[in-house]
Design an enzyme around this catalytic site. Structure first.
Site, PDB file in Angstrom:
ATOM      1  CD  GLU A 134      -2.689   1.207   2.583  1.00  0.00           C
ATOM      2  OE1 GLU A 134      -3.114   0.095   2.963  1.00  0.00           O
ATOM      3  OE2 GLU A 134      -2.973   2.277   3.159  1.00  0.00           O
ATOM      4  CD  GLU A 139      -3.378   7.370   5.355  1.00  0.00           C
ATOM      5  OE1 GLU A 139      -4.377   6.710   5.675  1.00  0.00           O
ATOM      6  OE2 GLU A 139      -2.224   7.100   5.730  1.00  0.00           O
TER       7      GLU A 139
END
Length: 251
Positions: A134, A139
């Site tokens: 990932e 974020e």
């Protein structure tokens, strides 16, 4: 000949140490609707891996996003006792291995808000997560204002966030900013507004440490609460918009 050289320069971009790259794909969110030849709209609460694996509180629908003025706008809402939002992916439609990836986006704000622009390995259905790898290019969690997170998850980290960087950027919530990644067979560099914020370059690139030698697909979503977004959600902030102006890939 001169005209050809001018066109070649226009169609290329320069990153890093003078390396010229060509724009191979871009999503400018034109038209009235999301292009379903490129994007999958994921629905529901993630069950049987409920809460999308992170104890998230939102229900993803097909009604929480619009294309407006050349931008994707994802709106997180509180509707009665439930939270709703949107999650889209390019899985099996647009997948890339190596290159320079960037998105221009404007963040939502508020305690419990968790927008992200990220990628997963295309072999996830075969090997599962985190073995597929990932890459979290962006974020943000509303409980930590002025902070941008860039992270990677691998089998070696057992899904834990050990390869990560928190970068403090004053007023990052104001206006649009560019979140980018330069990914090669040797390392991954992360950028915010063209400033390098984190490099992942493990010396021992075993499959468990470096699953980044295969195609990955994009995910854009706006989560609410959860193990990273935080258990407490400020309901007074809703609705909140996560707006994306464009996504580009250079190789």
């Amino acid at each position: 000949m001169k005209k050809f050289l001018i066109l070649l320069l226009i169609g290329s971009a320069c990153f890093g140490q003078g390396t010229k790259r060509k724009l191979v794909w871009e999503e400018n969110f034109k038209g009235k609707h999301l292009n379903e030849e490129i994007w999958n709209v994921e629905l529901g609460n993630g069950c049987p891996n409920c809460g999308w694996g992170n104890n998230e509180r939102q229900l993803y629908t097909n009604e929480n996003h619009i294309i407006a003025k050349g931008k994707l706008v994802i709106t997180a809402k509180k509707e009665g006792e439930k939270y709703t939002s949107t999650r889209i992916t390019t899985k099996a439609k647009k997948e890339f291995q190596y290159g320079y990836f960037e998105a221009k986006a404007k963040l939502p704000v508020g305690h419990g808000i968790w927008p992200a622009f990220w990628m997963l390995g295309s072999n996830i259905d075969t090997v599962g997560w985190p073995q597929c790898g990932e890459i979290d290019i962006l974020e943000y969690v509303g409980r930590e204002p002025n902070i941008i997170f860039t992270s990677l998850h691998t089998q070696d980290s057992h899904g834990n966030t050990i390869n990560t960087k928190k970068t403090k950027i004053e007023d990052i919530e104001e206006g649009y900013h560019i979140y980018a990644m330069d990914w090669s067979k040797d390392k991954i560099d992360f950028f915010v507004d063209n400033n390098l914020v984190y490099t992942f370059n493990p010396e021992n690139k075993t499959e468990a440490i470096w699953p980044y030698n295969q195609p990955f697909f994009f995910i854009v979503n706006l989560a609410i609460g959860g193990s990273f977004g935080g258990p407490d959600v400020d309901d007074s902030v809703f609705p909140q918009d996560f707006s994306v102006d464009y996504i580009r890939v250079y190789q």
